[in-house]
Design a protein around this motif. Sequence first.
Motif, PDB file in Angstrom:
ATOM      1  N   ARG A 109       0.795  -1.232  -0.033  1.00  0.00           N
ATOM      2  CA  ARG A 109       0.029   0.014  -0.013  1.00  0.00           C
ATOM      3  C   ARG A 109       0.914   1.300   0.073  1.00  0.00           C
ATOM      4  O   ARG A 109       1.562   1.070   0.928  1.00  0.00           O
ATOM      5  N   ILE A 110       1.050   1.939  -0.946  1.00  0.00           N
ATOM      6  CA  ILE A 110       1.749   3.260  -1.323  1.00  0.00           C
ATOM      7  C   ILE A 110       1.070   4.538  -1.323  1.00  0.00           C
ATOM      8  O   ILE A 110       0.065   4.600  -1.922  1.00  0.00           O
ATOM      9  N   ASP A 111       1.190   5.337  -0.435  1.00  0.00           N
ATOM     10  CA  ASP A 111       0.898   6.648  -0.585  1.00  0.00           C
ATOM     11  C   ASP A 111       2.062   7.779  -1.473  1.00  0.00           C
ATOM     12  O   ASP A 111       3.326   7.407  -1.395  1.00  0.00           O
ATOM     13  N   VAL A 112       1.532   8.307  -2.341  1.00  0.00           N
ATOM     14  CA  VAL A 112       2.568   9.132  -3.387  1.00  0.00           C
ATOM     15  C   VAL A 112       2.305  10.264  -3.481  1.00  0.00           C
ATOM     16  O   VAL A 112       1.068  10.829  -3.367  1.00  0.00           O
ATOM     17  N   MET A 113       3.384  11.266  -3.384  1.00  0.00           N
ATOM     18  CA  MET A 113       3.262  12.713  -3.386  1.00  0.00           C
ATOM     19  C   MET A 113       4.145  13.282  -4.473  1.00  0.00           C
ATOM     20  O   MET A 113       5.416  13.251  -4.365  1.00  0.00           O
ATOM     21  N   ASP A 114       3.723  13.852  -5.421  1.00  0.00           N
ATOM     22  CA  ASP A 114       4.680  14.508  -6.739  1.00  0.00           C
ATOM     23  C   ASP A 114       4.673  15.738  -6.291  1.00  0.00           C
ATOM     24  O   ASP A 114       3.855  16.770  -6.191  1.00  0.00           O
ATOM     25  N   GLU A 115       6.020  16.512  -6.229  1.00  0.00           N
ATOM     26  CA  GLU A 115       6.278  17.643  -5.910  1.00  0.00           C
ATOM     27  C   GLU A 115       6.466  18.441  -7.343  1.00  0.00           C
ATOM     28  O   GLU A 115       7.233  18.713  -7.925  1.00  0.00           O
ATOM     29  N   ARG A 125      -0.526  16.965  -2.637  1.00  0.00           N
ATOM     30  CA  ARG A 125      -1.428  16.199  -1.622  1.00  0.00           C
ATOM     31  C   ARG A 125      -0.855  14.645  -1.776  1.00  0.00           C
ATOM     32  O   ARG A 125      -0.294  14.363  -2.828  1.00  0.00           O
ATOM     33  N   TRP A 126      -1.235  13.865  -0.687  1.00  0.00           N
ATOM     34  CA  TRP A 126      -0.714  12.361  -0.802  1.00  0.00           C
ATOM     35  C   TRP A 126      -1.921  11.653  -1.816  1.00  0.00           C
ATOM     36  O   TRP A 126      -3.058  11.790  -1.584  1.00  0.00           O
ATOM     37  N   LEU A 127      -1.619  10.874  -2.613  1.00  0.00           N
ATOM     38  CA  LEU A 127      -2.307  10.086  -3.505  1.00  0.00           C
ATOM     39  C   LEU A 127      -2.123   8.548  -3.089  1.00  0.00           C
ATOM     40  O   LEU A 127      -0.720   8.122  -2.817  1.00  0.00           O
ATOM     41  N   ASN A 128      -3.240   7.668  -2.967  1.00  0.00           N
ATOM     42  CA  ASN A 128      -2.994   6.269  -2.567  1.00  0.00           C
ATOM     43  C   ASN A 128      -3.379   5.424  -3.746  1.00  0.00           C
ATOM     44  O   ASN A 128      -3.993   5.710  -4.710  1.00  0.00           O
ATOM     45  N   ARG A 159       5.444   6.809   0.804  1.00  0.00           N
ATOM     46  CA  ARG A 159       5.349   6.115   1.818  1.00  0.00           C
ATOM     47  C   ARG A 159       4.630   4.738   1.667  1.00  0.00           C
ATOM     48  O   ARG A 159       3.423   4.560   1.104  1.00  0.00           O
ATOM     49  N   TYR A 160       5.331   3.517   1.910  1.00  0.00           N
ATOM     50  CA  TYR A 160       4.554   2.200   1.463  1.00  0.00           C
ATOM     51  C   TYR A 160       4.832   1.353   2.842  1.00  0.00           C
ATOM     52  O   TYR A 160       5.581   1.266   3.767  1.00  0.00           O
ATOM     53  N   ARG A 161       3.552   0.499   2.834  1.00  0.00           N
ATOM     54  CA  ARG A 161       3.242  -0.432   3.789  1.00  0.00           C
ATOM     55  C   ARG A 161       2.768  -1.807   3.134  1.00  0.00           C
ATOM     56  O   ARG A 161       2.455  -1.824   2.158  1.00  0.00           O
TER      57      ARG A 161
END
Length: 459
Positions: A109-115, A125-128, A159-161
């Motif tokens: 499960r990964i949260d991604v934020m593109d700068e 914002r964080w994308l899931n 951020r990954y879990r």
Amino acid sequence: MSVPRPLAPSPVEAAAQRHGRFGGGAGPRLFLLAGAGFAWLIPALWNSTYFYALVIWDALIFLAFLLDWFRLPSASRLLVKRESHNSLSIKVASDISIAVTNPTNLDLRIDVMDELAPSPWHRLRWLNLIVPSRATESVTQQFIPGERGDMQLGQVYLRYRSAFDMAERWAVADLRQTVRVYPNFEHAAKHSVYLARSRRLELQMRLMRLRGSGSDFESLRDYREGDEIRNICWTATARRGKAVAKTFRVERSQAVWLVLDCGRLMRTRSEGYSKLDRAVDAALVLSQQALYSGDRVGLLAYGRALNQRVLPGRGAAQLRHLVEQLALVRTEAPEADHIRAGATLLSLQKQRGLVIWITDLAETAMMPEVIDAAGQLLSRHLVIFIVIAQPEVKREAAIAPENPQQMYETVAAQEMVFRRELLLGRLREHGALCLEVAPSQLSTAVLNQYLSVKERNLI
């Protein structure tokens, strides 16, 4: 001729790297279970045995955390890719996707934020997303650029879990790249109705040749009463022994110069656009129409120095070149050097042409420099001098004052409006075509004036 769409930014990909001092932290489920463990504190106030139960509970949670932490793959095993699905245009939503490849045997499960670059219409914002083992998944977000030109896209944070959710690792992928934001193509598409009018004019120019009113040589004929002396061909007259005159036809190809002021006065914003943004949109629309009509189009954008200069040319390649240069046009803090721009244009364009000058007037007691600069071109060229209006000033000038403060404000606004009309009137007396146009109506006004000039054969 349609506007050639520039290519979207090229995709970039890179392996992720560990981010942060420890490279991770506790997962959401760990905090939930740790909070539940505090329930043991209430009975522990009366019986210390429950305190030991709390310690055992926390030890089990920590053990689960370690187990989950070491199950998670290292950041370097994840491959991250950014891809833009279309070209970037100012204030137009574009789709940008982030794809993550997971080569491990563990679902993540990964949260991604593109700068992405700062913009008034976009926030980070964080994308899931959930990436199964040995698979690639992507998530797409809409990005609305706030400025034209080259801009920097930054890194991608992750951020990954695992499904256990006890630990998470932090990573960053270096996907920094420079991309180009173009003018608003939607504005150009809205003016496609003018193509029909341009097509009609083009057919008329092919079917109807106006003798004596153009500058393209067509043929020789016997001299007639009323012909101008300058049109007599003396060599043919000497050979034939009688007066012979040249006939001309209207030129189908004229040099059209777009001159854009990039000084401080063009930084004023309304409805999210600066005055220069509106001028660039109008220049893009007019370039499309003029090139379609067979004219040669050039560009001169200036501030204290000459920023962009494109010599007149034809065809799709010229339109692409103009689009690329218009994307780089930026406002400057100081006042623009109008005299230098006018002198440069005179040196570049020796033959008569059409100059469309888009600017604004400074509110000073002296004669604005841009008026003098445009006046120098009138002896050789036809000048369409366009001033971007200030709608709020005109609204203030039309208000009936109700108190002394409003009276002073209304009188000041009326004086500003009168001075602008006086300055434009002086240019009209010398042969310039002058317009004062609201920012939102600039593209339409420029197109109408250009087509009117073509219909009347003024150049």
